[in-house]
Write a protein that holds these residues in place. Structure first.
Motif, PDB file in Angstrom:
ATOM      1  N   THR A  24      -2.927  -0.929  -6.600  1.00 33.75           N
ATOM      2  CA  THR A  24      -1.708   0.242  -6.327  1.00 33.75           C
ATOM      3  C   THR A  24      -2.082   1.302  -7.548  1.00 33.75           C
ATOM      4  OG1 THR A  24      -0.385  -1.096  -7.652  1.00 33.75           O
ATOM      5  CG2 THR A  24       0.019  -1.648  -5.500  1.00 33.75           C
ATOM      6  N   SER A  26       0.243   2.292  -9.824  1.00 32.76           N
ATOM      7  CA  SER A  26       0.847   1.714 -10.824  1.00 32.76           C
ATOM      8  C   SER A  26       0.165   0.753 -11.591  1.00 32.76           C
ATOM      9  CB  SER A  26       2.306   1.263 -10.500  1.00 32.76           C
ATOM     10  OG  SER A  26       2.382   0.328  -9.830  1.00 32.76           O
ATOM     11  N   TYR A  30       3.573  -4.321  -5.550  1.00 36.02           N
ATOM     12  CA  TYR A  30       4.793  -3.723  -4.931  1.00 36.02           C
ATOM     13  C   TYR A  30       5.683  -4.878  -4.319  1.00 36.02           C
ATOM     14  CZ  TYR A  30       2.668   1.046  -4.931  1.00 36.02           C
ATOM     15  OH  TYR A  30       2.268   2.123  -5.196  1.00 36.02           O
ATOM     16  N   LEU A  34      11.323  -2.094   2.092  1.00 35.13           N
ATOM     17  CA  LEU A  34      10.751  -0.768   2.590  1.00 35.13           C
ATOM     18  C   LEU A  34      11.851  -0.277   3.390  1.00 35.13           C
ATOM     19  CD1 LEU A  34       7.081  -1.444   3.477  1.00 35.13           C
ATOM     20  CD2 LEU A  34       7.983  -0.095   1.183  1.00 35.13           C
ATOM     21  N   LYS A  75      12.331  -1.879 -11.223  1.00 34.67           N
ATOM     22  CA  LYS A  75      12.073  -0.743 -10.769  1.00 34.67           C
ATOM     23  C   LYS A  75      10.236  -0.416 -10.944  1.00 34.67           C
ATOM     24  CE  LYS A  75      13.169   1.984 -14.722  1.00 34.67           C
ATOM     25  NZ  LYS A  75      13.772   3.220 -15.145  1.00 34.67           N
ATOM     26  N   THR A  80       6.399   1.952  -2.983  1.00 31.36           N
ATOM     27  CA  THR A  80       6.446   3.426  -2.669  1.00 31.36           C
ATOM     28  C   THR A  80       5.591   3.752  -1.382  1.00 31.36           C
ATOM     29  OG1 THR A  80       5.971   5.598  -3.410  1.00 31.36           O
ATOM     30  CG2 THR A  80       4.692   4.005  -4.229  1.00 31.36           C
ATOM     31  N   THR A  81       5.753   4.522  -0.624  1.00 28.96           N
ATOM     32  CA  THR A  81       4.985   5.024   0.632  1.00 28.96           C
ATOM     33  C   THR A  81       4.275   6.492   0.291  1.00 28.96           C
ATOM     34  OG1 THR A  81       6.929   6.024   1.679  1.00 28.96           O
ATOM     35  CG2 THR A  81       6.415   3.513   2.243  1.00 28.96           C
ATOM     36  N   ALA A  82       4.623   6.914  -0.832  1.00 26.58           N
ATOM     37  CA  ALA A  82       3.986   8.345  -1.012  1.00 26.58           C
ATOM     38  C   ALA A  82       2.952   8.327  -2.339  1.00 26.58           C
ATOM     39  CB  ALA A  82       5.048   9.317  -1.558  1.00 26.58           C
ATOM     40  N   MET A  84       1.136   8.186  -5.828  1.00 20.35           N
ATOM     41  CA  MET A  84       1.652   8.415  -7.128  1.00 20.35           C
ATOM     42  C   MET A  84       0.370   8.821  -7.847  1.00 20.35           C
ATOM     43  SD  MET A  84       3.643   4.881  -7.691  1.00 20.35           S
ATOM     44  CE  MET A  84       3.539   4.949  -9.457  1.00 20.35           C
TER      45      MET A  84
END
Length: 100
Positions: A24, A26, A30, A34, A75, A80-82, A84
Motif C-alpha cells: 500500500t 501508506s 488497509y 469500502l 484513520k 482508499t480506492t484512489a 496516494m
C-alpha cells in the motif's frame, strides 16, 4: 499437499513461487469498510503472514463495529480506492520488503 488432495493429477510441470506481496502507498495495511457490507483487511506489505494475528485483531474490531483500542489512530488504516502520494521517508523507516 497437492498429491494428497489430487492424487490422480499429472502436472506437465511444477513450479514454486514466493507469496503474493501487495504494498500500500501508506505502508500500512488497509483495514476498514469500502461499502455497506464490504470490508477489507489487505496490504501486508510483505509481512502479512508474520503479522496476521496483529493485523487480524484490529481488522475484526473494525468489521464487528467494536470500539478502536489500538495505539495508532484508526484513520491510519483507512482503505482508499484512489492512488496516494508516496511519502518521502528515510530508508531506516522503510520495511524490509521481499522477505517472503
Amino acid at each position: 499437499m497437492t498429491r494428497i488432495l489430487l492424487p490422480r493429477l499429472e502436472p506437465v510441470s511444477v513450479r514454486e513461487a514466493c507469496c503474493v506481496v501487495d504494498k500500500t502507498p501508506s505502508r500500512y495495511p488497509y483495514l476498514g469498510h469500502l461499502d455497506d457490507g464490504l470490508s477489507v483487511a489487505v496490504g501486508g506489505n510483505g509481512h502479512g503472514a508474520r503479522g496476521s494475528d496483529g493485523i487480524g485483531q484490529p481488522a475484526s474490531t473494525v468489521v464487528l463495529g467494536e470500539p478502536w483500542d489500538f495505539p495508532l489512530p484508526q484513520k491510519t488504516f483507512a482503505p482508499t480506492t484512489a492512488p496516494m502520494a508516496q511519502p518521502d521517508r528515510p530508508s531506516y523507516l522503510k520495511p524490509p520488503f521481499g522477505l517472503c
